[in-house]
Design a protein around this motif. Structure first.
Motif, PDB file in Angstrom:
ATOM      1  N   TYR A  52       0.842  -1.196   0.000  1.00 42.73           N
ATOM      2  CA  TYR A  52       0.000   0.000   0.000  1.00 42.73           C
ATOM      3  C   TYR A  52       0.876   1.243   0.000  1.00 42.73           C
ATOM      4  CZ  TYR A  52      -3.891  -3.091   1.207  1.00 42.73           C
ATOM      5  OH  TYR A  52      -4.822  -4.074   1.198  1.00 42.73           O
ATOM      6  N   ILE A  55       2.021   2.176  -3.513  1.00 45.10           N
ATOM      7  CA  ILE A  55       0.999   2.840  -4.326  1.00 45.10           C
ATOM      8  C   ILE A  55       0.800   4.280  -3.841  1.00 45.10           C
ATOM      9  CG2 ILE A  55      -1.372   2.779  -5.165  1.00 45.10           C
ATOM     10  CD1 ILE A  55      -1.461  -0.157  -4.709  1.00 45.10           C
ATOM     11  N   CYS A  58       3.328   6.626  -5.151  1.00 43.03           N
ATOM     12  CA  CYS A  58       3.206   6.956  -6.573  1.00 43.03           C
ATOM     13  C   CYS A  58       2.176   8.048  -6.811  1.00 43.03           C
ATOM     14  CB  CYS A  58       2.771   5.733  -7.383  1.00 43.03           C
ATOM     15  SG  CYS A  58       3.981   4.435  -7.423  1.00 43.03           S
ATOM     16  N   PHE A  59       1.174   8.103  -5.961  1.00 39.51           N
ATOM     17  CA  PHE A  59       0.089   9.071  -6.153  1.00 39.51           C
ATOM     18  C   PHE A  59      -0.050   9.892  -4.872  1.00 39.51           C
ATOM     19  CE2 PHE A  59      -1.058   7.197 -10.077  1.00 39.51           C
ATOM     20  CZ  PHE A  59      -0.956   5.830  -9.935  1.00 39.51           C
ATOM     21  N   GLY A  61      -0.778  12.203  -2.027  1.00 38.70           N
ATOM     22  CA  GLY A  61      -1.849  13.144  -1.699  1.00 38.70           C
ATOM     23  C   GLY A  61      -3.195  12.800  -2.292  1.00 38.70           C
ATOM     24  N   ASP A  62      -3.253  11.785  -3.160  1.00 37.55           N
ATOM     25  CA  ASP A  62      -4.538  11.446  -3.779  1.00 37.55           C
ATOM     26  C   ASP A  62      -5.298  10.440  -2.935  1.00 37.55           C
ATOM     27  OD1 ASP A  62      -3.418  11.371  -7.268  1.00 37.55           O
ATOM     28  OD2 ASP A  62      -3.797  13.013  -5.871  1.00 37.55           O
ATOM     29  N   THR A  63      -6.614  10.464  -3.063  1.00 37.88           N
ATOM     30  CA  THR A  63      -7.447   9.400  -2.494  1.00 37.88           C
ATOM     31  C   THR A  63      -7.432   8.254  -3.499  1.00 37.88           C
ATOM     32  OG1 THR A  63      -8.867  11.071  -1.525  1.00 37.88           O
ATOM     33  CG2 THR A  63      -9.726   8.838  -1.598  1.00 37.88           C
ATOM     34  N   LEU A  64      -7.165   7.043  -3.020  1.00 36.79           N
ATOM     35  CA  LEU A  64      -6.959   5.932  -3.953  1.00 36.79           C
ATOM     36  C   LEU A  64      -7.936   4.791  -3.717  1.00 36.79           C
ATOM     37  CD1 LEU A  64      -3.092   5.782  -3.531  1.00 36.79           C
ATOM     38  CD2 LEU A  64      -4.313   6.811  -5.416  1.00 36.79           C
ATOM     39  N   LEU A  65      -8.464   4.290  -4.809  1.00 38.08           N
ATOM     40  CA  LEU A  65      -9.273   3.071  -4.773  1.00 38.08           C
ATOM     41  C   LEU A  65      -8.575   2.051  -5.652  1.00 38.08           C
ATOM     42  CD1 LEU A  65     -12.918   4.348  -5.398  1.00 38.08           C
ATOM     43  CD2 LEU A  65     -12.142   3.178  -3.354  1.00 38.08           C
ATOM     44  N   ALA A  66      -8.254   0.884  -5.111  1.00 42.36           N
ATOM     45  CA  ALA A  66      -7.673  -0.176  -5.939  1.00 42.36           C
ATOM     46  C   ALA A  66      -8.784  -1.148  -6.304  1.00 42.36           C
ATOM     47  CB  ALA A  66      -6.563  -0.896  -5.187  1.00 42.36           C
ATOM     48  N   ILE A 106      -7.490   2.818  -0.348  1.00 39.28           N
ATOM     49  CA  ILE A 106      -6.109   2.968   0.133  1.00 39.28           C
ATOM     50  C   ILE A 106      -5.935   4.433   0.466  1.00 39.28           C
ATOM     51  CG2 ILE A 106      -3.680   2.710  -0.448  1.00 39.28           C
ATOM     52  CD1 ILE A 106      -4.644   0.901  -2.768  1.00 39.28           C
TER      53      ILE A 106
END
Lengths: 109, 34, 143
Positions: A52, A55, A58-59, A61-66, A106
């Motif tokens: 986690y 990931i 790599c992004f 500050g973004d809100t992430l959905l895997a 994530i």
């Protein structure tokens, strides 16, 4: 005479292009099979993961959905349209015929 | 149901190239800029 | 003259298709290299990460800039109140540096040598060209 000469050159170039395109098609099939073999290998399978943290880095500050889904799952994104409340609607549709779709939030926080 | 290719972009897991996702991202971005 | 024009149009279409197919082949090469580098890195790690902190390939990642994005999920769709982007796991591996700079033509000689060993021999010229970002010359050489 000049036009006939140019025509001959063009035909020869097209023959070369045809050969090149067939070569590329063959190489693509070959490489797809190679990738499949590499990914299906039992040892490689054990180690084919990211953390986690990887990931999130790599992004930043973004809100992430895997989203994990079986091969062949269809993802569809409609062109965003203005909704009735004046806000644009953004949507993702997913359809799987061969297994469940897993979704993970994530979020560093 | 009933969406035509012109009203949506498609991607297939383990079937479509990365470019399909890039096209989707461009579409979303262009819509936002407009 | 008409025949010449028709052939010229045919030539342009073929060139366009070849350009697209070369690009797809490049992506696949990067995918294989990044994947093999990932597996090697994880095999060489001193200890495996906790099982509840990992996510296995294949996956895609949806990213939103605004952390307050409202996302409602039903059994077949997501609704967002703001823009998003989608990236596949190969993109994640590239951003983790596992393609060793090949995707941007900034690959060191050592990494280039390693990358060439990770793909079928016949495709090695593509890797060399990618490292120099001059993919068009591959076509010229092959012709």
């Amino acid at each position: 005479k000049e036009v006939i000469g140019r025509l001959r050159c063009l035909k020869a170039e097209i023959e070369d292009l045809e050969l090149k395109e067939r070569e590329l098609d063959q190489q693509k099939l070959w490489l797809q099979q190679s990738i499949k073999n590499v990914m299906d290998d039992s040892i490689n399978n054990r180690f084919s993961y990211v953390t986690y943290e990887d990931i999130c880095n790599c992004f930043n500050g973004d809100t992430l959905l895997a989203i994990q889904a079986p091969s062949g799952t269809q993802l569809e994104v409609p062109i965003p349209e203005m909704g009735q409340n004046g806000q644009k609607k953004y949507q993702i549709n997913l359809k799987s015929h061969s297994g469940p779709i897993h979704v993970l939030l994530i979020n560093k926080e | 149901a009933g969406l035509t290719p012109r009203s949506a972009l498609l991607y297939k897991f383990n079937g479509s190239p990365s470019k399909s996702l890039k096209d989707i991202n461009n579409m979303i971005r262009q819509g936002e800029q407009r | 003259a008409q025949k010449y024009q028709d052939l010229e149009v045919d030539r342009q279409r073929r060139l366009e298709r070849i350009k697209q197919k070369q690009s797809q082949l490049q992506e696949l090469i990067l995918q294989q290299i990044a994947f093999k580098n990932l597996v090697q890195a994880e095999q060489q790690a001193n200890w495996p990460p906790p099982s509840n902190s990992i996510i296995h390939l294949l996956f895609i990642v949806n990213t939103s800039k605004k952390t307050m994005t409202d996302c409602s999920i039903s059994n077949d769709k997501f609704d967002f109140d703001n823009t998003f982007e989608i990236h596949d796991d190969t993109e994640v591996l590239k951003q983790m540096g596992l393609a060793r700079g090949l995707e941007s033509g900034s690959c060191s000689a050592e990494h280039l040598k390693m990358a060439r060993s990770l793909i079928p021999k016949a495709l090695e010229p593509y890797v060399t060209e990618m490292s120099q970002r001059s993919i068009s010359s591959v076509f010229v050489t092959s012709s």
